[in-house]
Design a protein around this motif. Structure first.
Motif, short mmCIF file in Angstrom:
data_model
loop_
_atom_site.label_atom_id
_atom_site.label_comp_id
_atom_site.label_asym_id
_atom_site.label_seq_id
_atom_site.Cartn_x
_atom_site.Cartn_y
_atom_site.Cartn_z
N SER A 68 0.86 -1.19 0.00
CA SER A 68 0.00 0.00 0.00
C SER A 68 0.89 1.23 0.00
O SER A 68 2.05 1.19 0.39
CB SER A 68 -0.94 0.02 1.21
OG SER A 68 -0.21 0.15 2.41
N GLY A 69 0.29 2.35 -0.44
CA GLY A 69 1.02 3.60 -0.47
C GLY A 69 0.80 4.39 0.80
O GLY A 69 0.37 3.86 1.83
N PHE A 70 1.10 5.68 0.72
CA PHE A 70 0.96 6.53 1.89
C PHE A 70 -0.50 6.63 2.32
O PHE A 70 -0.82 6.74 3.50
CB PHE A 70 1.52 7.92 1.59
CG PHE A 70 1.64 8.79 2.80
CD1 PHE A 70 2.71 8.65 3.67
CD2 PHE A 70 0.69 9.75 3.10
CE1 PHE A 70 2.83 9.44 4.80
CE2 PHE A 70 0.79 10.56 4.21
CZ PHE A 70 1.87 10.39 5.07
N TRP A 74 -5.70 2.76 -0.47
CA TRP A 74 -5.31 2.00 -1.66
C TRP A 74 -4.38 0.86 -1.26
O TRP A 74 -3.30 1.10 -0.73
CB TRP A 74 -4.64 2.93 -2.67
CG TRP A 74 -5.33 4.24 -2.85
CD1 TRP A 74 -4.78 5.48 -2.80
CD2 TRP A 74 -6.73 4.46 -3.10
NE1 TRP A 74 -5.71 6.44 -3.01
CE2 TRP A 74 -6.93 5.84 -3.19
CE3 TRP A 74 -7.83 3.61 -3.26
CZ2 TRP A 74 -8.18 6.41 -3.44
CZ3 TRP A 74 -9.08 4.17 -3.49
CH2 TRP A 74 -9.25 5.54 -3.58
N GLU A 75 -4.81 -0.34 -1.55
CA GLU A 75 -4.02 -1.52 -1.19
C GLU A 75 -4.15 -2.56 -2.29
O GLU A 75 -5.19 -2.66 -2.96
CB GLU A 75 -4.51 -2.09 0.13
CG GLU A 75 -3.67 -3.25 0.66
CD GLU A 75 -4.08 -3.70 2.06
OE1 GLU A 75 -3.77 -2.96 3.01
OE2 GLU A 75 -4.73 -4.75 2.17
N ALA A 76 -3.10 -3.32 -2.49
CA ALA A 76 -3.09 -4.40 -3.48
C ALA A 76 -2.67 -5.70 -2.80
O ALA A 76 -2.14 -5.68 -1.68
CB ALA A 76 -2.14 -4.06 -4.63
N THR A 105 2.52 -2.54 -11.94
CA THR A 105 2.51 -1.10 -11.65
C THR A 105 3.83 -0.73 -10.98
O THR A 105 4.59 -1.61 -10.57
CB THR A 105 1.33 -0.71 -10.73
OG1 THR A 105 1.43 -1.43 -9.50
CG2 THR A 105 0.00 -1.00 -11.39
N VAL A 106 4.06 0.59 -10.85
CA VAL A 106 5.34 1.08 -10.36
C VAL A 106 5.12 2.00 -9.18
O VAL A 106 4.27 2.91 -9.24
CB VAL A 106 6.11 1.83 -11.46
CG1 VAL A 106 7.50 2.22 -10.97
CG2 VAL A 106 6.20 0.98 -12.72
N TYR A 118 -1.80 0.80 -6.45
CA TYR A 118 -2.31 -0.28 -5.61
C TYR A 118 -3.81 -0.45 -5.83
O TYR A 118 -4.60 0.43 -5.46
CB TYR A 118 -2.02 0.02 -4.14
CG TYR A 118 -0.55 0.15 -3.84
CD1 TYR A 118 0.26 -0.97 -3.72
CD2 TYR A 118 0.03 1.41 -3.71
CE1 TYR A 118 1.63 -0.84 -3.47
CE2 TYR A 118 1.39 1.54 -3.43
CZ TYR A 118 2.18 0.41 -3.33
OH TYR A 118 3.52 0.53 -3.07
N ASN A 119 -4.19 -1.59 -6.43
CA ASN A 119 -5.59 -1.92 -6.65
C ASN A 119 -5.70 -3.43 -6.83
O ASN A 119 -4.69 -4.13 -6.99
CB ASN A 119 -6.14 -1.14 -7.85
CG ASN A 119 -5.44 -1.49 -9.15
OD1 ASN A 119 -5.56 -2.60 -9.65
ND2 ASN A 119 -4.70 -0.52 -9.70
#
Length: 552
Positions: A68-70, A74-76, A105-106, A118-119
């Motif tokens: 996940s990002g900040f 959004w999480e993958a 993805t990057v 993230y998805n």
């Protein structure tokens, strides 16, 4: 930069961790080509190259930190996260995913405002965090920055080593990889332009029509056969054409070979003011007067050669329950009467509002000011906060109906989140000295960039917070279909403040597509470059550049 209040003012080389076994989903495919960089172009490419490409899968305890990002919204759940240390390893990661037809993805700094990285569809994430070298490349007479470097590392290394900088953003943990591709701006941009105005070259891993991954170096040189690929990365947004591994920066008017003369020099000192005004004493009439005054000031002082191009401000129009409106002001401390300029600017807002401000002007060395601004706000450094964001460019100050809509939503009693509001960020100056088509970012006559935002903690609060933000934004731009279409006053949206609602016909009723809101007349050229360098549409997300019709 997030909502402010007065009180807020890997593993060792060679380790492949949790990787799938031979024949598994992340093991090299039969016939896969590891690849190598197109050319050895500088000190970063001469870093340690031995060791395998690090792969982290769900069996490893690090996995949960890498999916996940900040923004935890959004999480993958990818099959694996790959952490390259070299361009050759990025080529390998792209080739492996392409051979298996896995969605890739990057991740740069992880600050993407939407679920582009993230998805649930993502199968492989290439995390650039370990590629963060910053140095000088004498062969290109340019500063080489790997795409995983954070903004603070870039600023500190360039300044301490050579006394120069790039005019990038204020959030210290943002990764340079995505920041640059979207255009990149910050507190020195009115004086020195956007980051991409100093971009000389890029190295990007692409995938050709035959499914072969390769690294391409593209420069701004007129005779470079890959110049279009360089242009696409001057505001075309991340995740569209390939994986950027390195950037090179040199100002277009720089001459000679002395590194200290090749990029802008920041002021030795800056003045910082963070005044606030108590909501308790604010009336709608005073609020309207203050916002009108703020717009008029920048209408008059946003020309490229303005004597005020060393003045940058962020006016945080926070929801009433926050307790205060807040300004972040930075003024170049090297100019005559800098203190007077700062004080006059703040006092002008107080006089228009009819409410005295709290807070004083302080003088700081430039790099200390960068660290101070980048770390002082608890909201922008809190990894637990969920968030929603929207954007707009403005060519003029706010019309009366927009000010009224802003007041309405900041004073709503059915919504009580102190972290909700809109930041009115100064733009213009040297940014507007560049033609709209010279870079992929076309908004070159704006005086403001707006960031609508709200933050919360519990997933159960997603719906009311996003609904408030949507209602707020849609009403401000009610005359133009709920979005800031390009006209005399507004001029579209900023791709680095990505917003999925621009693609939603229920939120955007303007008949102006999201692609035009971001890119205006530059979009067809971006599509042609997409067709040339990513003909398989391998690098994509919900608002990625679309291939021209009839090419898929």
């Amino acid at each position: 930069m997030r909502n402010l209040s007065r009180r807020t003012f890997v593993a060792g080389a060679g380790a492949t961790v949790g990787a799938a076994t031979a024949g598994g989903l992340l093991a090299p495919a039969a016939g896969a080509v590891a690849g190598s960089a197109a050319e050895d172009a500088g000190p970063a490419s001469r870093a340690v190259r031995n060791g395998d490409l690090i792969t982290v899968t769900a069996e490893n305890p690090r996995y949960i930190d890498l999916i996940s990002g900040f923004n935890p919204r959004w999480e993958a759940r990818p099959k694996g996260v790959r952490l390259p240390r070299t361009t050759a390893q990025v080529v390998q990661a792209v080739q492996d995913a392409a051979d298996r037809r896995q969605r890739l993805t990057v991740r740069g700094g992880g600050h993407c405002y939407e679920d582009f990285v993230y998805n649930p569809e993502v199968e492989v994430v290439v995390d650039m965090n370990l590629m963060d070298a910053v140095g000088y490349d004498p062969g290109r007479r340019a500063f080489e920055v790997e795409a995983g470097a954070t903004l603070l590392k870039v600023y500190q290394t360039l300044y301490e080593g050579w006394g120069v900088t790039v005019p990038g953003g204020v959030c210290y943990a943002v990764g340079v990889g995505g920041h640059v591709q979207g255009g990149g701006y910050g507190n020195l941009s009115r004086k020195h332009g956007l980051v991409v105005d100093h971009l000389y070259a890029i190295e990007v891993v692409t995938l050709d029509a035959d499914g072969r991954a390769r690294a391409v170096v593209a420069t701004r040189e007129p005779g470079d056969p890959h110049r279009d690929l360089w242009w696409a990365h001057t505001g075309g947004g991340g995740g569209n054409f390939g994986v950027v591994t390195r950037y090179w920066f040199r100002s277009p008017d720089a001459t000679g070979s002395n590194p200290s003369d090749l990029l802008p020099k920041p002021p030795a000192e800056v003045l910082i003011a963070i005044p606030s005004w108590s909501w308790e004493n604010i009336t709608q009439r005073g609020f309207t007067s203050m916002v009108r005054h703020y717009g008029a000031w920048f209408e008059q002082n946003s020309a490229p050669d303005s004597v005020y191009n060393g003045l940058t401000s962020w006016l945080f129009l926070n929801h009433k329950v926050s307790g205060s409106l807040v300004l972040l002001l930075q003024v170049n401390g090297d100019v005559p009467q800098a203190e007077q300029r700062a004080n006059d600017f703040v006092q002008g807002l107080s006089d228009a509002l009819g409410v005295p401000h709290q807070g004083e002007v302080v003088r700081l060395p430039w790099l200390k000011a960068v660290k101070y601004i980048g770390t002082m706000d608890a909201t922008q450094t809190n990894p637990q906060l969920r968030a929603g964001h929207k954007s707009a460019y403005m060519r003029r100050g706010f019309p009366e109906n927009q000010i009224a809509a802003i007041w309405k939503h900041l004073t709503r009693t059915d919504y009580a989140n102190p972290r909700g509001g809109v930041a009115v960020i100064s733009f213009g100056g040297r940014i507007n000295s560049v033609a709209p088509g010279a870079t992929a970012l076309p908004q070159r006559d704006a005086i403001f960039k707006l960031l609508y935002q709200t933050y919360w903690t519990a997933p159960a609060d997603d719906a009311p917070n996003t609904a408030w933000l949507q209602d707020f934004y849609r009403e401000v731009y009610g005359d133009t279909g709920g979005v800031p279409v390009s006209n005399r006053v507004t001029d579209g949206c900023y791709i680095n403040y990505a917003d999925r609602d621009l693609s939603d016909p229920q939120q955007n009723t303007s008949n102006v597509p999201w692609s035009t809101l971001y890119y205006k007349d530059n979009y067809p050229r971006l599509q042609r470059i997409k067709q040339q360098y990513d003909p398989k549409d391998f690098f994509r997300h919900r608002q990625s550049i679309r291939l021209p019709r009839g090419t898929r």
